[in-house]
Design a protein around this motif. Structure first.
Motif, PDB file in Angstrom:
ATOM      1  N   MET A  58      72.570   0.867 -41.345  1.00 34.74           N
ATOM      2  CA  MET A  58      71.433   0.723 -42.259  1.00 34.74           C
ATOM      3  C   MET A  58      70.160   1.294 -41.668  1.00 34.74           C
ATOM      4  O   MET A  58      69.350   1.902 -42.372  1.00 34.74           O
ATOM      5  CB  MET A  58      71.258  -0.756 -42.592  1.00 34.74           C
ATOM      6  CG  MET A  58      70.147  -1.021 -43.610  1.00 34.74           C
ATOM      7  SD  MET A  58      70.463  -0.202 -45.207  1.00 34.74           S
ATOM      8  CE  MET A  58      71.918  -1.092 -45.733  1.00 34.74           C
ATOM      9  N   LEU A  59      69.919   1.099 -40.366  1.00 31.07           N
ATOM     10  CA  LEU A  59      68.675   1.570 -39.743  1.00 31.07           C
ATOM     11  C   LEU A  59      68.573   3.089 -39.818  1.00 31.07           C
ATOM     12  O   LEU A  59      67.537   3.627 -40.187  1.00 31.07           O
ATOM     13  CB  LEU A  59      68.624   1.091 -38.292  1.00 31.07           C
ATOM     14  CG  LEU A  59      67.376   1.525 -37.502  1.00 31.07           C
ATOM     15  CD1 LEU A  59      66.118   0.996 -38.176  1.00 31.07           C
ATOM     16  CD2 LEU A  59      67.455   1.052 -36.053  1.00 31.07           C
ATOM     17  N   ARG A  60      69.658   3.767 -39.475  1.00 28.06           N
ATOM     18  CA  ARG A  60      69.626   5.224 -39.525  1.00 28.06           C
ATOM     19  C   ARG A  60      69.509   5.717 -40.969  1.00 28.06           C
ATOM     20  O   ARG A  60      68.878   6.733 -41.234  1.00 28.06           O
ATOM     21  CB  ARG A  60      70.889   5.796 -38.874  1.00 28.06           C
ATOM     22  CG  ARG A  60      70.922   5.611 -37.356  1.00 28.06           C
ATOM     23  CD  ARG A  60      72.274   6.042 -36.794  1.00 28.06           C
ATOM     24  NE  ARG A  60      72.542   7.436 -37.028  1.00 28.06           N
ATOM     25  CZ  ARG A  60      72.189   8.431 -36.207  1.00 28.06           C
ATOM     26  NH1 ARG A  60      71.536   8.151 -35.088  1.00 28.06           N
ATOM     27  NH2 ARG A  60      72.484   9.683 -36.486  1.00 28.06           N
ATOM     28  N   LEU A  61      70.117   4.956 -41.902  1.00 25.87           N
ATOM     29  CA  LEU A  61      70.018   5.344 -43.312  1.00 25.87           C
ATOM     30  C   LEU A  61      68.582   5.229 -43.815  1.00 25.87           C
ATOM     31  O   LEU A  61      68.052   6.127 -44.484  1.00 25.87           O
ATOM     32  CB  LEU A  61      70.948   4.464 -44.145  1.00 25.87           C
ATOM     33  CG  LEU A  61      70.991   4.782 -45.649  1.00 25.87           C
ATOM     34  CD1 LEU A  61      71.469   6.200 -45.885  1.00 25.87           C
ATOM     35  CD2 LEU A  61      71.889   3.774 -46.373  1.00 25.87           C
ATOM     36  N   LEU A 114      68.999  13.500 -36.326  1.00 30.30           N
ATOM     37  CA  LEU A 114      69.761  12.408 -36.921  1.00 30.30           C
ATOM     38  C   LEU A 114      71.010  12.905 -37.644  1.00 30.30           C
ATOM     39  O   LEU A 114      72.074  12.280 -37.551  1.00 30.30           O
ATOM     40  CB  LEU A 114      68.867  11.642 -37.911  1.00 30.30           C
ATOM     41  CG  LEU A 114      67.677  10.885 -37.298  1.00 30.30           C
ATOM     42  CD1 LEU A 114      66.835  10.249 -38.405  1.00 30.30           C
ATOM     43  CD2 LEU A 114      68.154   9.816 -36.311  1.00 30.30           C
ATOM     44  N   HIS A 115      70.873  14.062 -38.376  1.00 30.40           N
ATOM     45  CA  HIS A 115      71.996  14.560 -39.174  1.00 30.40           C
ATOM     46  C   HIS A 115      72.014  16.085 -39.130  1.00 30.40           C
ATOM     47  O   HIS A 115      70.990  16.735 -39.376  1.00 30.40           O
ATOM     48  CB  HIS A 115      71.889  14.085 -40.633  1.00 30.40           C
ATOM     49  CG  HIS A 115      71.941  12.603 -40.781  1.00 30.40           C
ATOM     50  ND1 HIS A 115      73.110  11.876 -40.767  1.00 30.40           N
ATOM     51  CD2 HIS A 115      70.938  11.692 -40.940  1.00 30.40           C
ATOM     52  CE1 HIS A 115      72.836  10.596 -40.916  1.00 30.40           C
ATOM     53  NE2 HIS A 115      71.537  10.441 -41.013  1.00 30.40           N
ATOM     54  N   ALA A 116      73.152  16.661 -38.861  1.00 38.36           N
ATOM     55  CA  ALA A 116      73.299  18.127 -38.800  1.00 38.36           C
ATOM     56  C   ALA A 116      73.173  18.770 -40.163  1.00 38.36           C
ATOM     57  O   ALA A 116      72.942  19.981 -40.263  1.00 38.36           O
ATOM     58  CB  ALA A 116      74.649  18.473 -38.173  1.00 38.36           C
ATOM     59  N   ASP A 117      73.320  17.989 -41.236  1.00 38.97           N
ATOM     60  CA  ASP A 117      73.243  18.576 -42.575  1.00 38.97           C
ATOM     61  C   ASP A 117      71.854  19.096 -42.922  1.00 38.97           C
ATOM     62  O   ASP A 117      71.704  19.850 -43.889  1.00 38.97           O
ATOM     63  CB  ASP A 117      73.676  17.533 -43.613  1.00 38.97           C
ATOM     64  CG  ASP A 117      75.132  17.119 -43.437  1.00 38.97           C
ATOM     65  OD1 ASP A 117      75.980  18.025 -43.347  1.00 38.97           O
ATOM     66  OD2 ASP A 117      75.390  15.911 -43.359  1.00 38.97           O
ATOM     67  N   TYR A 118      70.845  18.670 -42.172  1.00 36.85           N
ATOM     68  CA  TYR A 118      69.484  19.175 -42.417  1.00 36.85           C
ATOM     69  C   TYR A 118      69.265  20.558 -41.794  1.00 36.85           C
ATOM     70  O   TYR A 118      68.170  21.110 -41.894  1.00 36.85           O
ATOM     71  CB  TYR A 118      68.450  18.199 -41.868  1.00 36.85           C
ATOM     72  CG  TYR A 118      68.297  16.948 -42.705  1.00 36.85           C
ATOM     73  CD1 TYR A 118      67.495  16.938 -43.817  1.00 36.85           C
ATOM     74  CD2 TYR A 118      68.960  15.767 -42.352  1.00 36.85           C
ATOM     75  CE1 TYR A 118      67.348  15.780 -44.585  1.00 36.85           C
ATOM     76  CE2 TYR A 118      68.828  14.618 -43.109  1.00 36.85           C
ATOM     77  CZ  TYR A 118      68.022  14.637 -44.229  1.00 36.85           C
ATOM     78  OH  TYR A 118      67.881  13.499 -44.995  1.00 36.85           O
TER      79      TYR A 118
END
Length: 435
Positions: A58-61, A114-118
């Motif tokens: 949840m925190l990362r979301l 946080l996310h490679a999709d960015y």
């Protein structure tokens, strides 16, 4: 951090307010600009959706959602500010563009961590750096962004595959090429706008100069008309009034009365001239015979005025050749020339006889004023008006004749009289039809 040459700021495009329709280059710039913003928004949305689908904590979301919203808000604020500036509704935003870009990149790097999709956002970021920074700094920034994407892929996947290296590099090269093309289009748009502004300024200056020249020409024309009409008549009135004063001083009331009548007649004639002048009347419609009649009346009036002034002389009018209808401006110039010539004879020549001759030639009309007076040295005649206002008659007459393509010649010898010759070319309607 910019090159010496002016660089386009974020989202800027050549202003279309000054042109009714956009040029092809401006349309391309507008499409690229809108495509850049839409592409950034779509890729940011794709990154957020992929993060929502793949995130488990949840925190990362919450962090991804918050940072994505903050990045979207910052990007939107920058584009709105630039759009208001390009429309002239906000101050210059160029000095804040680098700070704005740094904030966008910083938020993107955090999201990329946080996310490679960015990582897909790197492509529109390439264009932003190429658009805002100078050429050298933008190339360095594109290289660093490419390295960041490769490093993020390595970090999140744990391996450094070839496609994860070639993809960002190809995208960077393509972005650099497109950025250069965009810069060339932008520069062309700016140059066109500057050229249009210069053309408008030149046209305004030319219109002002033409207005000034027209005003000066009208003032010159008015001065010439006043001299040829009112000034000549007032000069005659002054001469006759002096003669009347001298007659009264000598006790010759009869001569004084005659001269006062002459003053009244001259004043009436000049009053009619003044009314015509004020009403901007012309001699349009006058035929050849009315021109001869006016010249005859001018001879009679000049004889009367000179006699009243005490130095009378005989004036003979003569016409050579069959009368021909003349253009109005030619007739007016001939009348003014006759007035000026006879006035000079009356004022300076001390002549006993003068001849006013009107001649019609196939392609020109001539007017000669001859007197048997004192004569003069032609070389001593003024070419320009004197400082005291005298000498304007001949200068104004030359200018008037010059406007019609005519000429003025003066022949004189001391003690042998003077001949003033005027020649004005003209074309009759019959000769035009024959041609």
């Amino acid at each position: 951090m910019t090159d010496p040459a002016p660089q386009p700021s974020l989202g800027a495009e050549p202003s279309l307010a000054d042109a009714p329709t956009a040029s092809a280059g401006e349309m391309v710039l507008r499409v690229l600009r809108v495509g850049l913003h839409v592409g950034f928004a779509v890729l940011l949305g794709v990154g957020l959706v992929r993060a929502l689908l793949s995130e488990t904590t949840m925190l990362r979301l919450i962090t991804a959602i918050a940072l994505t919203g903050l990045l979207a808000a910052l990007y939107l604020a920058g584009t709105i500010a630039e759009k208001r500036h390009s429309a002239g509704r906000a101050p210059n935003t160029v000095r804040w563009a680098n700070w704005w870009l740094a904030g966008v990149v910083l938020l993107w790097l955090v999201l990329l961590y946080l996310h490679a999709d960015y990582s897909w956002l790197a492509f529109p970021l390439f264009f932003l750096h190429l658009h805002i920074l100078g050429q050298r700094h933008s190339l360095i920034a594109v290289a660093l962004l490419t390295a960041s994407v490769v490093a993020a892929g390595w970090f999140h996947s744990g391996s450094l595959a070839l496609p994860r290296i070639l993809g960002p590099m190809v995208g960077a090269i393509f972005a650099v090429i497109m950025g250069m093309a965009y810069r060339a289009l932008y520069t062309e748009g700016v140059n066109q706008r500057l050229a249009l502004d210069e053309l408008r300024a030149t046209r305004a200056a030319l219109a002002e100069e033409q207005h000034r020249a027209g005003t000066l020409g009208e003032r010159t024309r008015l001065a010439r008309e006043i001299h040829d009409t009112l000034a000549q008549g007032l000069s005659s009135i002054v001469l006759v009034s002096r003669s009347a004063t001298a007659a009264l001083a000598a006790g010759d009331t009869r001569a004084a009365a005659e001269r006062l009548e002459t003053i009244g007649a001259t004043a009436a004639e000049n009053l009619a001239e003044a009314r015509d002048f004020v009403a901007d009347l012309s001699t349009a419609g006058d035929g050849a015979h009315s021109l001869a009649g006016k010249l005859r009346r001018l001879c009679v009036a000049t004889e009367r005025t000179a006699a009243s002034a005490g130095h009378g002389f005989e004036i003979t009018f003569r016409q050579d050749g069959p009368a021909t209808a003349l253009p109005a401006e030619v007739s007016a110039a001939l009348i003014r020339a006759a007035q000026s010539g006879l006035a000079n004879v009356a004022a300076h020549a001390h002549a006993k006889r003068a001849v006013l001759s009107l001649g019609y030639l196939p392609d020109a009309v001539t007017l000669d004023v001859f007197d048997d007076g004192d004569g003069m040295h032609v070389a001593q005649l003024p070419l320009e008006p004197r400082a005291d206002g005298t000498g304007y008659g001949l200068a104004g007459l030359r200018e008037r004749l010059g406007l019609l393509g005519g000429s003025l010649e003066i022949e004189s010898t001391p003690g042998e009289g003077t001949v003033l010759g005027v020649r004005i070319p003209f074309t009759t309607e019959e000769s035009q039809d024959d041609a």
